[in-house]
Design an enzyme around this catalytic site. Sequence first.
Site, PDB file in Angstrom:
ATOM      1  N   ARG A   1      57.350  10.192 -25.039  1.00 32.67           N
ATOM      2  CA  ARG A   1      58.798   9.999 -24.963  1.00 32.67           C
ATOM      3  C   ARG A   1      59.448  11.373 -25.006  1.00 32.67           C
ATOM      4  NH1 ARG A   1      59.402  12.924 -28.768  1.00 32.67           N
ATOM      5  NH2 ARG A   1      61.595  12.403 -28.807  1.00 32.67           N
TER       6      ARG A   1
ATOM      7  N   ALA B   1      62.816  13.208 -22.658  1.00 33.67           N
ATOM      8  CA  ALA B   1      63.087  13.263 -21.224  1.00 33.67           C
ATOM      9  C   ALA B   1      62.158  14.213 -20.458  1.00 33.67           C
ATOM     10  CB  ALA B   1      64.555  13.630 -20.981  1.00 33.67           C
TER      11      ALA B   1
ATOM     12  N   ASP C   1      68.930  13.372 -22.668  1.00 34.26           N
ATOM     13  CA  ASP C   1      68.170  12.620 -21.684  1.00 34.26           C
ATOM     14  C   ASP C   1      68.867  12.572 -20.330  1.00 34.26           C
ATOM     15  OD1 ASP C   1      65.727  10.806 -22.964  1.00 34.26           O
ATOM     16  OD2 ASP C   1      67.173  11.521 -24.425  1.00 34.26           O
TER      17      ASP C   1
ATOM     18  N   ASN D   1      71.962  11.010 -25.349  1.00 36.05           N
ATOM     19  CA  ASN D   1      70.821  11.386 -26.179  1.00 36.05           C
ATOM     20  C   ASN D   1      70.516  10.207 -27.098  1.00 36.05           C
ATOM     21  OD1 ASN D   1      68.865  13.443 -26.958  1.00 36.05           O
ATOM     22  ND2 ASN D   1      69.946  13.550 -28.901  1.00 36.05           N
ATOM     23  N   LYS D   2      69.505  10.358 -27.911  1.00 31.99           N
ATOM     24  CA  LYS D   2      69.064   9.263 -28.772  1.00 31.99           C
ATOM     25  C   LYS D   2      70.219   8.683 -29.580  1.00 31.99           C
ATOM     26  CE  LYS D   2      65.774   7.938 -28.694  1.00 31.99           C
ATOM     27  NZ  LYS D   2      65.356   6.814 -27.825  1.00 31.99           N
TER      28      LYS D   2
ATOM     29  N   ARG E   1      61.599   3.676 -17.685  1.00 28.82           N
ATOM     30  CA  ARG E   1      62.677   4.019 -18.623  1.00 28.82           C
ATOM     31  C   ARG E   1      63.928   4.365 -17.816  1.00 28.82           C
ATOM     32  NH1 ARG E   1      61.216   5.933 -23.739  1.00 28.82           N
ATOM     33  NH2 ARG E   1      63.408   5.520 -24.266  1.00 28.82           N
TER      34      ARG E   1
END
Length: 347
Positions: free
Chosen positions: A46, A48, A237, A247-248, A89
Amino acid sequence: MSFRTIQWRDDKVVMIDQTRLPAEEVYNEYTDYQGVAEAIRGMIIRGAPAIGVAAAMGVALGARDIAATDHDGFFREFETICSVMAGTRPTAVNLFWAIDRMKRVAAANRHLPLPELRQVLIAEAIRVEEEDQAICRAIGRNGADLIPDGATVLTHCNAGGLATAGYGTALGVIRAAHEAGKKISVFADETRPWLQGARLTAWELMKDGIPVTLISDNMAGYFMKKGEITCCVVGADRIAANGDTANKIGTYSVAVLARENGIPFYVAAPVSTFDLTLPDGDQIPIEERTRLEVTHIKGVPIAPEGVSVRNPAFDVTPARYISGIITEHGVARGDYLKELKALSEKA
């Protein structure tokens, strides 16, 4: 680096299984593209940039195994392989960047005999991995000056060597500052629900001997208000043309808290993370993942059975909260529409 996130070795793709860290450092081997696709879906790999490398290598594995003996048949199967990889994804734009790159290389070399074309694609996938390592070190160099000596840096999720082919983006900036002799320390958000900060970022920094303190996600504001955090550095990402950044999940909250407390908030990412076709972050697709990631930890239930769950994997931080976007080609500050376009043209 004391570990390798992903590499092409002995005609196989080898990647560290991030779902088993920090308890076990296990390396999985993949001999077909379906296995690589499942590894991306299942979070074995995981981040990017690392997803981009995995996608390129998955496409190369698939191309190697295409049974067709004529070019038309080869390219029909090749498109199917690329479509499968693209469906793994939806948010990380590096995935699509890497697949498009492999498609362009295949098209440019269509005149070659198929055995040679397969080898060209394998060589290109290896080149993607090698380039990513060099890019991360350049990001680190460009960002290290932004980190003051004696700083305590807050980071969210994992944007380190595990999220890339090695070295990292956000952690690349931290590593470069540390290597330059700056006395820095890190606060790592745990990052629910996958706990990448707790499991991965803390693990990486401890292996490097960089002082790290683990906190739960909802503690960040407390330490900011107390004046214990100097700046924030996170990864990305996907970055829209105006600088809005996916982002997360939880990154947006950190950015708002940083602004409230007068703390610089930096994003570190390669130019391949830019998606200049999207005018702003509202257009970025946000992946929603299984409810089990929220209701269970390591298979153990922590919530009432049957409770309703929402589980977006990412959020979008508006550009107005971002103090700078650190790339391999330089740092963008403020006029993101103009500066991101200029940085992308250097790629």
